[in-house]
Design an enzyme around this catalytic site. Sequence first.
Site, PDB file in Angstrom:
ATOM      1  N   ARG A  70      -5.489   2.776 -10.088  1.00 50.86           N
ATOM      2  CA  ARG A  70      -6.786   3.431  -9.927  1.00 50.86           C
ATOM      3  C   ARG A  70      -7.163   4.346 -11.086  1.00 50.86           C
ATOM      4  O   ARG A  70      -8.337   4.649 -11.276  1.00 50.86           O
ATOM      5  CB  ARG A  70      -6.852   4.117  -8.567  1.00 50.86           C
ATOM      6  CG  ARG A  70      -6.891   3.051  -7.441  1.00 50.86           C
ATOM      7  CD  ARG A  70      -6.840   3.643  -6.063  1.00 50.86           C
ATOM      8  NE  ARG A  70      -5.577   4.280  -5.749  1.00 50.86           N
ATOM      9  CZ  ARG A  70      -4.522   3.689  -5.190  1.00 50.86           C
ATOM     10  NH1 ARG A  70      -4.585   2.407  -4.872  1.00 50.86           N
ATOM     11  NH2 ARG A  70      -3.428   4.348  -4.929  1.00 50.86           N
ATOM     12  N   GLU A 107      10.460   7.909  -3.002  1.00 47.32           N
ATOM     13  CA  GLU A 107      11.110   8.380  -1.777  1.00 47.32           C
ATOM     14  C   GLU A 107      12.415   7.620  -1.542  1.00 47.32           C
ATOM     15  O   GLU A 107      13.439   8.199  -1.214  1.00 47.32           O
ATOM     16  CB  GLU A 107      10.164   8.201  -0.588  1.00 47.32           C
ATOM     17  CG  GLU A 107      10.686   8.810   0.687  1.00 47.32           C
ATOM     18  CD  GLU A 107       9.702   8.700   1.827  1.00 47.32           C
ATOM     19  OE1 GLU A 107      10.071   9.077   2.948  1.00 47.32           O
ATOM     20  OE2 GLU A 107       8.573   8.218   1.616  1.00 47.32           O
TER      21      GLU A 107
END
Length: 183
Positions: A70, A107
């Site tokens: 993006r 993560e």
Amino acid sequence: MATADEQQDPRIARISSAIRVIPDFPKPGIMFQDITTLLLDTKAFKDTIDLFVERYRDKNISVVAGVEARGFIFGPPIALAIGAKFVPMRKPNKLPGEVISEEYSLEYGTDKMEMHVGAVEAGEHALVIDDLIATGGTLCAAVKLLERVGVHVVECACVIELLGLKGRERLGDRPLFVLVNST
């Protein structure tokens, strides 16, 4: 650090209201910030680009580095408007030719950010842009890549900052400018 809504610019409300929040996407507990609705609102999209251009027009920036994917939406129009080149920062195996890479933590596991060798030169001044900062891992990797080759990162910029995920802290003393804060 600086956020555009602190300056009470009326365009911020339009931008914020154009961003759709989708609960539990892509998994339960996530409040996904969907910028596709911002892109459909031509006035809010233009306001977004204009706010960044106004901020960076006179900052001697020669490189706008857009983070996949993006950052590719916001980076090129900003780069053109301020007279800078656009450099895509990509995930692994997306750029042809010789690349340099920076690994960063997720993560669960790691990922890499890559940039073409020779896309930037030592001494250039860069803006790193993405749509959103959450934990800051992706932005940090992009910054480290640029700094490794001697580029001065003037600032990082995002449309949205997810508060509470400590992405700003992870950037350390590197400046971050955001238009909209979200929880």
